[in-house]
Design a protein around this motif. Structure first.
Motif, short mmCIF file in Angstrom:
data_model
loop_
_atom_site.label_atom_id
_atom_site.label_comp_id
_atom_site.label_asym_id
_atom_site.label_seq_id
_atom_site.Cartn_x
_atom_site.Cartn_y
_atom_site.Cartn_z
N VAL A 162 -5.37 7.19 -0.13
CA VAL A 162 -4.53 8.39 -0.09
C VAL A 162 -5.39 9.63 -0.28
O VAL A 162 -5.19 10.65 0.39
N GLU A 163 -6.38 9.55 -1.16
CA GLU A 163 -7.25 10.70 -1.41
C GLU A 163 -8.06 11.06 -0.17
O GLU A 163 -8.21 12.24 0.17
N ARG A 164 -8.59 10.06 0.55
CA ARG A 164 -9.34 10.34 1.78
C ARG A 164 -8.42 10.92 2.85
O ARG A 164 -8.81 11.82 3.59
N ALA A 165 -7.21 10.40 2.92
CA ALA A 165 -6.24 10.92 3.90
C ALA A 165 -5.91 12.37 3.59
O ALA A 165 -5.81 13.21 4.49
N ARG A 166 -5.74 12.69 2.31
CA ARG A 166 -5.45 14.07 1.91
C ARG A 166 -6.64 14.98 2.22
O ARG A 166 -6.45 16.13 2.64
N ALA A 167 -7.84 14.51 2.00
CA ALA A 167 -9.03 15.30 2.30
C ALA A 167 -9.07 15.61 3.81
O ALA A 167 -9.39 16.74 4.21
N MET A 168 -8.74 14.62 4.62
CA MET A 168 -8.73 14.84 6.07
C MET A 168 -7.61 15.80 6.46
O MET A 168 -7.78 16.63 7.35
N MET A 169 -6.48 15.71 5.78
CA MET A 169 -5.38 16.64 6.05
C MET A 169 -5.80 18.07 5.73
O MET A 169 -5.45 19.00 6.47
N ARG A 170 -6.58 18.25 4.66
CA ARG A 170 -7.08 19.59 4.31
C ARG A 170 -8.03 20.09 5.39
O ARG A 170 -8.00 21.26 5.77
N LEU A 171 -8.89 19.19 5.89
CA LEU A 171 -9.79 19.57 6.99
C LEU A 171 -9.00 19.96 8.24
O LEU A 171 -9.33 20.93 8.92
N CYS A 172 -7.94 19.21 8.53
CA CYS A 172 -7.10 19.52 9.70
C CYS A 172 -6.41 20.87 9.51
O CYS A 172 -6.34 21.68 10.45
N ALA A 173 -5.91 21.12 8.32
CA ALA A 173 -5.25 22.40 8.04
C ALA A 173 -6.24 23.56 8.17
O ALA A 173 -5.91 24.62 8.73
N ALA A 174 -7.46 23.36 7.66
CA ALA A 174 -8.48 24.41 7.76
C ALA A 174 -8.84 24.67 9.22
O ALA A 174 -9.00 25.82 9.64
N TYR A 175 -8.93 23.59 9.99
CA TYR A 175 -9.25 23.77 11.41
C TYR A 175 -8.10 24.47 12.13
O TYR A 175 -8.33 25.35 12.96
N ALA A 176 -6.88 24.10 11.84
CA ALA A 176 -5.73 24.75 12.47
C ALA A 176 -5.71 26.24 12.13
O ALA A 176 -5.44 27.07 13.01
N ALA A 177 -6.02 26.60 10.90
CA ALA A 177 -6.09 28.01 10.52
C ALA A 177 -7.22 28.71 11.27
O ALA A 177 -7.06 29.85 11.74
N SER A 178 -8.34 28.03 11.38
CA SER A 178 -9.47 28.60 12.13
C SER A 178 -9.11 28.81 13.59
O SER A 178 -9.43 29.86 14.18
N ALA A 179 -8.43 27.83 14.18
CA ALA A 179 -8.03 27.94 15.59
C ALA A 179 -7.02 29.07 15.77
O ALA A 179 -7.08 29.82 16.76
N ALA A 180 -6.10 29.23 14.84
CA ALA A 180 -5.12 30.32 14.92
C ALA A 180 -5.83 31.67 14.79
O ALA A 180 -5.49 32.63 15.52
N GLY A 181 -6.80 31.77 13.88
CA GLY A 181 -7.58 33.01 13.75
C GLY A 181 -8.35 33.30 15.03
O GLY A 181 -8.44 34.46 15.46
N PHE A 182 -8.90 32.26 15.63
CA PHE A 182 -9.63 32.43 16.89
C PHE A 182 -8.69 32.95 17.98
O PHE A 182 -9.04 33.88 18.72
N ALA A 183 -7.49 32.38 18.05
CA ALA A 183 -6.53 32.82 19.06
C ALA A 183 -6.17 34.30 18.85
O ALA A 183 -6.07 35.06 19.81
N ASP A 184 -6.01 34.71 17.59
CA ASP A 184 -5.73 36.12 17.29
C ASP A 184 -6.89 37.01 17.73
O ASP A 184 -6.68 38.07 18.31
N ARG A 185 -8.12 36.58 17.44
CA ARG A 185 -9.28 37.38 17.82
C ARG A 185 -9.41 37.48 19.34
O ARG A 185 -9.70 38.55 19.88
N VAL A 186 -9.16 36.36 20.05
CA VAL A 186 -9.24 36.37 21.51
C VAL A 186 -8.17 37.29 22.09
O VAL A 186 -8.43 38.05 23.02
N LYS A 187 -6.98 37.24 21.51
CA LYS A 187 -5.92 38.13 21.98
C LYS A 187 -6.34 39.59 21.79
O LYS A 187 -6.15 40.41 22.69
N GLY A 188 -6.92 39.91 20.66
CA GLY A 188 -7.42 41.27 20.41
C GLY A 188 -8.53 41.64 21.37
O GLY A 188 -8.57 42.77 21.87
N LEU A 189 -9.44 40.71 21.63
CA LEU A 189 -10.53 40.96 22.58
C LEU A 189 -9.99 41.20 23.99
O LEU A 189 -10.48 42.07 24.71
N GLN A 190 -8.99 40.44 24.37
CA GLN A 190 -8.40 40.64 25.69
C GLN A 190 -7.77 42.02 25.80
O GLN A 190 -7.90 42.69 26.83
N THR A 191 -7.12 42.46 24.75
CA THR A 191 -6.55 43.81 24.74
C THR A 191 -7.65 44.85 24.87
O THR A 191 -7.53 45.81 25.64
#
Length: 182
Positions: free
Chosen positions: A79-108
């Motif tokens: 369970v602990e390893r699964a939770r650690a991976m879930m945290r990595l997935c959440a961090a990546y999802a946040a990073s991807a969302a931030g990237f999408a925001d930056r790309v949208k700003g760059l396109q503007t």
């Protein structure tokens, strides 16, 4: 024998008007060139920034994918390893969302950098408005000059954009204008 209504007089007037407007036309074209250079450099810089961000998100995604595949293949998933991976997935999802925001700003910003097009079009139209009225009188004046001096007309004269090896040299233009009294 030329009156103010003769073609050579009209051509001379058009040439005088053109010669007085040429410095302004050149300045306007220099302005368009500077605006175009600035916009191109800005767009290239923005694209480079976006490429760096995209590479970071790609690298993070690849690393996360490999980690998830290893975890899924592990026989002892805790369970602990699964939770650690879930945290990595959440961090990546946040990073991807931030990237999408930056790309949208760059396109503007890239779209905004293209605002020079409207202004440069206006400037180019103004310069063309200065040059077009002198084209026909200049051709008439040159034809009259050629007739007076028994010069055979060349098909290439005033044929539009010239390559450097076929363009009139400044000395040729100066000599022609001097012969015509300008």
């Amino acid at each position: 024998m030329t009156s103010s209504n003769t073609p050579s007089s009209a051509a001379a007037q058009a040439l005088h008007k053109l010669s007085s407007e040429l410095p302004d036309a050149c300045e306007r074209l220099d302005y368009v060139k500077r605006m175009t250079d600035q916009a191109a450099n800005k767009v290239l810089g923005l694209v480079e920034d976006a490429q760096e961000d995209a590479e970071a998100v790609r690298r993070q995604g690849s690393e996360l994918s490999e980690s998830l595949q290893r975890l899924a293949a592990a026989p002892d998933l805790s369970v602990e390893r699964a939770r650690a991976m879930m945290r990595l997935c959440a961090a990546y999802a946040a990073s991807a969302a931030g990237f999408a925001d930056r790309v949208k700003g760059l396109q503007t910003e890239i779209m905004m950098a293209q605002d020079f097009q409207d202004l440069s079009g206006q400037v180019i139209n103004k310069v063309l408005g200065m040059l077009r009225p002198a084209e026909e009188p200049l051709q008439q004046l040159l034809a009259e000059h050629d007739q007076l001096h028994h010069v055979a007309p060349e098909a290439e004269q005033l044929a539009g954009v010239q390559t450097p090896d076929k363009a009139l040299q400044q000395d040729d233009v100066d000599a022609l204008l001097a012969e015509m009294g300008f």
